[in-house]
Design an enzyme around this catalytic site. Structure first.
Site, PDB file in Angstrom:
ATOM      1  CB  CYS A   1    -143.032 -14.466 102.547  1.00 50.34           C
ATOM      2  SG  CYS A   1    -144.603 -14.967 103.239  1.00 50.34           S
ATOM      3  CD  GLU A   2    -143.885  -7.718 100.131  1.00 46.79           C
ATOM      4  OE1 GLU A   2    -142.884  -7.101 100.498  1.00 46.79           O
ATOM      5  OE2 GLU A   2    -144.615  -7.354  99.178  1.00 46.79           O
ATOM      6  CG  HIS A   3    -147.252 -12.244  99.760  1.00 50.90           C
ATOM      7  ND1 HIS A   3    -146.570 -12.887  98.747  1.00 50.90           N
ATOM      8  CD2 HIS A   3    -147.388 -10.960  99.361  1.00 50.90           C
ATOM      9  CE1 HIS A   3    -146.314 -12.026  97.782  1.00 50.90           C
ATOM     10  NE2 HIS A   3    -146.784 -10.853  98.122  1.00 50.90           N
ATOM     11  CG  HIS A   4    -148.486 -16.208 103.738  1.00 47.18           C
ATOM     12  ND1 HIS A   4    -147.935 -16.262 102.470  1.00 47.18           N
ATOM     13  CD2 HIS A   4    -149.800 -16.521 103.602  1.00 47.18           C
ATOM     14  CE1 HIS A   4    -148.876 -16.585 101.603  1.00 47.18           C
ATOM     15  NE2 HIS A   4    -150.008 -16.759 102.246  1.00 47.18           N
TER      16      HIS A   4
ATOM     17  CD  GLN B   1    -136.526 -17.035  96.138  1.00 45.89           C
ATOM     18  OE1 GLN B   1    -137.263 -17.729  96.825  1.00 45.89           O
ATOM     19  NE2 GLN B   1    -135.706 -17.541  95.234  1.00 45.89           N
TER      20      GLN B   1
ATOM     21  CG  HIS C   1    -140.932 -19.083  99.719  1.00 48.20           C
ATOM     22  ND1 HIS C   1    -141.187 -17.747  99.562  1.00 48.20           N
ATOM     23  CD2 HIS C   1    -139.835 -19.347  98.968  1.00 48.20           C
ATOM     24  CE1 HIS C   1    -140.287 -17.215  98.757  1.00 48.20           C
ATOM     25  NE2 HIS C   1    -139.456 -18.172  98.371  1.00 48.20           N
TER      26      HIS C   1
ATOM     27  CB  CYS D   1    -146.137 -18.873 103.280  1.00 50.74           C
ATOM     28  SG  CYS D   1    -145.283 -18.450 101.760  1.00 50.74           S
TER      29      CYS D   1
HETATM   30 ZN   LIG Z   1    -145.838 -16.241 101.811  1.00 53.57          ZN
END
Ligand SMILES: [Zn+2]
Length: 202
Positions: free
Chosen positions: A86-89, A127, A155, A157
Protein backbone atom coordinates in the site's frame (compact mmCIF):
# COMPACT_ATOMS: atom_id res chain seq x y z
CA UNK A 1 0.79 5.55 -24.02
CA UNK A 2 3.73 4.59 -21.85
CA UNK A 3 3.48 3.52 -18.24
CA UNK A 4 7.22 3.59 -17.96
CA UNK A 5 8.68 5.99 -15.47
CA UNK A 6 12.05 7.68 -15.55
CA UNK A 7 14.70 5.95 -13.46
CA UNK A 8 15.14 7.67 -10.15
CA UNK A 9 18.29 9.55 -9.28
CA UNK A 10 18.69 7.66 -6.01
CA UNK A 11 21.84 5.58 -5.72
CA UNK A 12 21.98 2.14 -4.13
CA UNK A 13 24.13 3.61 -1.34
CA UNK A 14 21.53 6.28 -0.57
CA UNK A 15 18.80 3.65 -0.48
CA UNK A 16 20.85 1.47 1.88
CA UNK A 17 21.50 4.48 4.10
CA UNK A 18 17.75 5.15 4.24
CA UNK A 19 17.23 1.61 5.54
CA UNK A 20 19.86 2.21 8.24
CA UNK A 21 17.98 5.39 9.25
CA UNK A 22 14.72 3.43 9.59
CA UNK A 23 16.50 0.78 11.65
CA UNK A 24 17.79 3.50 14.00
CA UNK A 25 14.30 5.04 14.07
CA UNK A 26 12.96 1.63 15.16
CA UNK A 27 15.41 1.58 18.08
CA UNK A 28 18.03 -0.65 16.49
CA UNK A 29 21.76 -0.42 16.08
CA UNK A 30 22.39 -0.94 12.35
CA UNK A 31 26.04 -1.73 13.06
CA UNK A 32 25.33 -4.87 15.09
CA UNK A 33 26.33 -8.04 13.34
CA UNK A 34 22.87 -9.42 12.53
CA UNK A 35 21.87 -6.20 10.78
CA UNK A 36 25.05 -5.44 8.85
CA UNK A 37 23.80 -6.86 5.55
CA UNK A 38 20.15 -5.95 6.10
CA UNK A 39 20.19 -2.69 4.13
CA UNK A 40 21.71 -4.54 1.17
CA UNK A 41 19.03 -7.24 1.40
CA UNK A 42 16.17 -4.76 1.76
CA UNK A 43 17.31 -2.76 -1.25
CA UNK A 44 17.54 -5.96 -3.26
CA UNK A 45 14.06 -7.01 -2.10
CA UNK A 46 12.74 -3.60 -3.22
CA UNK A 47 14.07 -4.26 -6.72
CA UNK A 48 11.86 -7.35 -6.76
CA UNK A 49 8.77 -6.00 -4.97
CA UNK A 50 8.72 -2.84 -7.08
CA UNK A 51 9.88 -4.22 -10.41
CA UNK A 52 6.54 -3.15 -11.89
CA UNK A 53 7.77 0.39 -12.50
CA UNK A 54 10.17 -0.82 -15.18
CA UNK A 55 7.50 -2.51 -17.30
CA UNK A 56 4.65 -1.28 -19.46
CA UNK A 57 1.83 -3.75 -18.70
CA UNK A 58 0.17 -3.01 -22.03
CA UNK A 59 3.12 -4.66 -23.81
CA UNK A 60 1.87 -8.04 -22.59
CA UNK A 61 -1.45 -7.55 -24.36
CA UNK A 62 -0.16 -6.38 -27.72
CA UNK A 63 0.44 -9.92 -28.96
CA UNK A 64 -3.00 -11.31 -29.58
CA UNK A 65 -4.48 -14.31 -31.32
CA UNK A 66 -7.26 -13.89 -33.84
CA UNK A 67 -7.55 -17.55 -34.84
CA UNK A 68 -10.04 -18.52 -32.18
CA UNK A 69 -12.56 -20.38 -34.36
CA UNK A 70 -15.17 -17.71 -33.85
CA UNK A 71 -14.99 -17.90 -30.06
CA UNK A 72 -16.96 -14.93 -28.82
CA UNK A 73 -17.83 -15.90 -25.27
CA UNK A 74 -16.45 -14.60 -22.03
CA UNK A 75 -12.90 -15.47 -21.00
CA UNK A 76 -12.38 -15.55 -17.24
CA UNK A 77 -9.20 -16.02 -15.26
CA UNK A 78 -9.90 -16.35 -11.58
CA UNK A 79 -7.76 -16.47 -8.45
CA UNK A 80 -4.68 -14.72 -9.79
CA UNK A 81 -2.67 -14.35 -6.60
CA UNK A 82 -0.76 -11.14 -6.07
CA UNK A 83 1.36 -9.36 -3.50
CA UNK A 84 1.51 -5.60 -3.51
CA UNK A 85 2.31 -2.79 -1.08
CA UNK A 86 0.00 0.00 0.00
CA UNK A 87 1.23 3.44 -0.86
CA UNK A 88 0.07 4.84 2.48
CA UNK A 89 2.11 2.60 4.79
CA UNK A 90 4.36 0.63 2.41
CA UNK A 91 2.82 -2.46 4.04
CA UNK A 92 1.93 -5.63 2.11
CA UNK A 93 -1.42 -6.10 0.39
CA UNK A 94 -2.02 -9.80 -0.27
CA UNK A 95 -4.87 -11.08 -2.34
CA UNK A 96 -6.28 -12.35 -5.57
CA UNK A 97 -7.63 -10.87 -8.75
CA UNK A 98 -10.34 -12.21 -11.04
CA UNK A 99 -10.31 -10.93 -14.59
CA UNK A 100 -12.91 -11.44 -17.29
CA UNK A 101 -13.35 -10.03 -20.76
CA UNK A 102 -15.63 -10.51 -23.71
CA UNK A 103 -13.38 -10.69 -26.81
CA UNK A 104 -14.05 -8.65 -29.89
CA UNK A 105 -12.15 -10.94 -32.26
CA UNK A 106 -8.88 -10.87 -30.33
CA UNK A 107 -7.78 -12.95 -27.37
CA UNK A 108 -4.51 -13.04 -25.42
CA UNK A 109 -2.63 -15.90 -23.81
CA UNK A 110 -4.05 -16.25 -20.32
CA UNK A 111 -0.65 -15.91 -18.68
CA UNK A 112 -0.54 -12.39 -20.10
CA UNK A 113 -3.49 -11.32 -17.97
CA UNK A 114 -1.60 -12.56 -14.91
CA UNK A 115 1.46 -10.58 -16.07
CA UNK A 116 -0.63 -7.41 -16.26
CA UNK A 117 -1.83 -8.01 -12.69
CA UNK A 118 1.74 -8.62 -11.50
CA UNK A 119 3.09 -5.50 -13.13
CA UNK A 120 0.57 -3.23 -11.42
CA UNK A 121 0.89 -5.13 -8.14
CA UNK A 122 4.64 -4.61 -8.10
CA UNK A 123 4.22 -0.91 -7.52
CA UNK A 124 3.02 1.08 -4.51
CA UNK A 125 -0.73 0.79 -4.70
CA UNK A 126 -4.18 1.65 -3.50
CA UNK A 127 -6.48 -1.32 -4.11
CA UNK A 128 -9.13 0.79 -5.85
CA UNK A 129 -6.51 2.29 -8.15
CA UNK A 130 -4.97 -1.08 -9.00
CA UNK A 131 -8.40 -2.51 -9.83
CA UNK A 132 -9.10 0.35 -12.24
CA UNK A 133 -5.63 0.23 -13.79
CA UNK A 134 -5.92 -3.47 -14.64
CA UNK A 135 -9.37 -2.99 -16.18
CA UNK A 136 -8.38 0.15 -18.09
CA UNK A 137 -5.23 -1.47 -19.48
CA UNK A 138 -7.13 -4.49 -20.84
CA UNK A 139 -9.89 -2.24 -22.15
CA UNK A 140 -7.52 0.20 -23.89
CA UNK A 141 -5.02 -2.26 -25.36
CA UNK A 142 -7.08 -5.37 -26.15
CA UNK A 143 -10.24 -3.40 -26.98
CA UNK A 144 -12.69 -6.16 -26.04
CA UNK A 145 -16.48 -5.70 -25.83
CA UNK A 146 -16.21 -5.54 -22.07
CA UNK A 147 -13.93 -6.11 -19.09
CA UNK A 148 -14.54 -7.00 -15.47
CA UNK A 149 -11.95 -6.97 -12.70
CA UNK A 150 -12.60 -7.97 -9.09
CA UNK A 151 -9.87 -7.72 -6.45
CA UNK A 152 -10.10 -9.27 -2.99
CA UNK A 153 -7.25 -8.51 -0.61
CA UNK A 154 -6.13 -8.11 2.96
CA UNK A 155 -4.11 -5.08 3.94
CA UNK A 156 -1.38 -5.62 6.49
CA UNK A 157 -1.52 -1.96 7.44
CA UNK A 158 -4.93 -2.86 8.85
CA UNK A 159 -4.30 -6.38 10.17
CA UNK A 160 -0.91 -5.83 11.87
CA UNK A 161 -1.27 -2.23 13.07
CA UNK A 162 -3.89 0.48 13.53
CA UNK A 163 -7.22 -1.19 14.16
CA UNK A 164 -5.65 -4.70 14.14
CA UNK A 165 -8.54 -6.41 12.41
CA UNK A 166 -7.45 -9.84 11.25
CA UNK A 167 -9.38 -11.75 8.64
CA UNK A 168 -10.87 -8.63 7.11
CA UNK A 169 -10.64 -8.48 3.36
CA UNK A 170 -11.60 -5.78 0.96
CA UNK A 171 -13.33 -6.30 -2.37
CA UNK A 172 -13.20 -3.81 -5.22
CA UNK A 173 -14.45 -4.10 -8.76
CA UNK A 174 -14.30 -2.28 -12.03
CA UNK A 175 -16.64 -3.07 -14.90
CA UNK A 176 -16.28 -1.59 -18.38
CA UNK A 177 -18.20 -1.90 -21.65
CA UNK A 178 -20.76 -4.71 -21.68
CA UNK A 179 -19.76 -5.73 -18.16
CA UNK A 180 -20.95 -2.35 -17.00
CA UNK A 181 -23.93 -1.88 -19.28
CA UNK A 182 -25.41 -5.37 -19.38
CA UNK A 183 -26.54 -6.81 -16.06
CA UNK A 184 -26.62 -10.33 -17.49
CA UNK A 185 -23.01 -10.22 -18.68
CA UNK A 186 -21.96 -8.86 -15.30
CA UNK A 187 -23.96 -11.53 -13.48
CA UNK A 188 -22.39 -14.26 -15.63
CA UNK A 189 -18.91 -12.98 -14.76
CA UNK A 190 -19.70 -12.77 -11.04
CA UNK A 191 -21.11 -16.27 -11.17
CA UNK A 192 -17.92 -17.56 -12.84
CA UNK A 193 -15.76 -16.10 -10.11
CA UNK A 194 -18.16 -17.13 -7.35
CA UNK A 195 -18.47 -13.65 -5.89
CA UNK A 196 -22.13 -12.80 -5.37
CA UNK A 197 -21.16 -10.15 -2.84
CA UNK A 198 -18.81 -8.32 -5.16
CA UNK A 199 -19.24 -4.60 -5.26
CA UNK A 200 -20.80 -4.29 -8.69
CA UNK A 201 -21.24 -1.33 -10.94
CA UNK A 202 -18.30 0.93 -10.21
ZN1 LIG B 1 -1.98 1.14 4.20
Amino acid sequence: MSERQEPTEVTREQAEEAVRVLLRWSGEDPSREGLLDTPKRVVKAYKDWFSGYATDPGDYLRRTFEEVAGYDEMVVLRDIEFESHCEHHMAPIIGRVHVGYLPDGKVVGISKLARVVDTYARRFQVQEKMTAQIADCIHDVLQPCGVGVVVQATHECMTTRGVHKRGVSMTTSKMLGTFREDARTRAEFLQFIGAPGANVGR
